[in-house]
Design a protein around this motif. Structure first.
Motif, PDB file in Angstrom:
ATOM      1  N   ILE A  97       0.840  -1.203   0.000  1.00 47.93           N
ATOM      2  CA  ILE A  97       0.000   0.000   0.000  1.00 47.93           C
ATOM      3  C   ILE A  97       0.873   1.251   0.000  1.00 47.93           C
ATOM      4  O   ILE A  97       0.576   2.232  -0.697  1.00 47.93           O
ATOM      5  N   ILE A  98       1.961   1.221   0.757  1.00 46.40           N
ATOM      6  CA  ILE A  98       2.881   2.359   0.794  1.00 46.40           C
ATOM      7  C   ILE A  98       3.481   2.599  -0.586  1.00 46.40           C
ATOM      8  O   ILE A  98       3.567   3.742  -1.058  1.00 46.40           O
ATOM      9  N   GLN A  99       3.875   1.528  -1.266  1.00 41.20           N
ATOM     10  CA  GLN A  99       4.424   1.665  -2.618  1.00 41.20           C
ATOM     11  C   GLN A  99       3.381   2.237  -3.574  1.00 41.20           C
ATOM     12  O   GLN A  99       3.688   3.088  -4.408  1.00 41.20           O
ATOM     13  N   ALA A 100       2.156   1.783  -3.454  1.00 37.06           N
ATOM     14  CA  ALA A 100       1.081   2.303  -4.302  1.00 37.06           C
ATOM     15  C   ALA A 100       0.832   3.777  -4.002  1.00 37.06           C
ATOM     16  O   ALA A 100       0.568   4.570  -4.918  1.00 37.06           O
ATOM     17  N   GLY A 101       0.925   4.148  -2.747  1.00 35.63           N
ATOM     18  CA  GLY A 101       0.762   5.549  -2.361  1.00 35.63           C
ATOM     19  C   GLY A 101       1.849   6.419  -2.957  1.00 35.63           C
ATOM     20  O   GLY A 101       1.588   7.550  -3.392  1.00 35.63           O
ATOM     21  N   GLN A 102       3.073   5.916  -3.008  1.00 41.58           N
ATOM     22  CA  GLN A 102       4.169   6.676  -3.598  1.00 41.58           C
ATOM     23  C   GLN A 102       3.954   6.871  -5.097  1.00 41.58           C
ATOM     24  O   GLN A 102       4.230   7.949  -5.628  1.00 41.58           O
ATOM     25  N   VAL A 103       3.425   5.860  -5.754  1.00 42.57           N
ATOM     26  CA  VAL A 103       3.101   5.988  -7.183  1.00 42.57           C
ATOM     27  C   VAL A 103       1.991   7.029  -7.367  1.00 42.57           C
ATOM     28  O   VAL A 103       2.049   7.859  -8.286  1.00 42.57           O
ATOM     29  N   ALA A 104       1.009   7.007  -6.483  1.00 37.98           N
ATOM     30  CA  ALA A 104      -0.089   7.971  -6.570  1.00 37.98           C
ATOM     31  C   ALA A 104       0.424   9.396  -6.387  1.00 37.98           C
ATOM     32  O   ALA A 104      -0.013  10.319  -7.093  1.00 37.98           O
TER      33      ALA A 104
END
Length: 92
Positions: free
Chosen positions: A10-17
Motif C-alpha cells: 500500500i505504501i508503494q502504491a501511495g508513492q506511485v499515486a
C-alpha cells in the motif's frame, strides 16, 4: 507477516499515486490561448490545489505508516493556542 507485506504494498502504491499527482500539479492550469472564462480557470486552479494537498496528505500518511512498521515513536504535533483578546479571554 502478511499484514506487514500488505502495508508495504500500500505504501508503494501511495508513492506511485503521489508521483501521478505531482504530474497533474506540474501541468499548466489551462492550455488554450483563447479567452478563458473565470469559471473554467477557477475550476482548473481548484483541481491543481486539490492534487497538491492530496499529495501532501498521502505523503504524511505514508510517513506515519512507515514509522509504525519500524516501531518508531509517533511525532507529536504541537497545537498552538489561538490568540484571544482581553475580552475573549475573560468572557465565559
Amino acid at each position: 507477516m502478511k499484514i506487514k507485506e500488505t502495508k508495504k504494498n500500500i505504501i508503494q502504491a501511495g508513492q506511485v499515486a503521489v508521483e501521478e499527482l505531482i504530474k497533474v500539479a506540474k501541468e499548466p492550469i489551462v492550455d488554450s490561448d483563447d479567452d478563458i472564462s473565470a469559471d473554467r480557470l477557477k475550476n482548473a486552479a481548484a483541481t491543481k490545489k486539490l492534487a497538491i494537498f492530496d499529495a501532501f496528505e498521502i505523503l504524511n500518511r505514508i510517513e506515519e505508516e512507515k514509522n509504525m512498521l519500524e516501531d518508531k515513536p509517533k511525532k507529536e504535533v504541537k497545537k498552538e493556542k489561538p490568540f484571544k483578546g482581553f475580552a475573549e479571554g475573560r468572557s465565559k
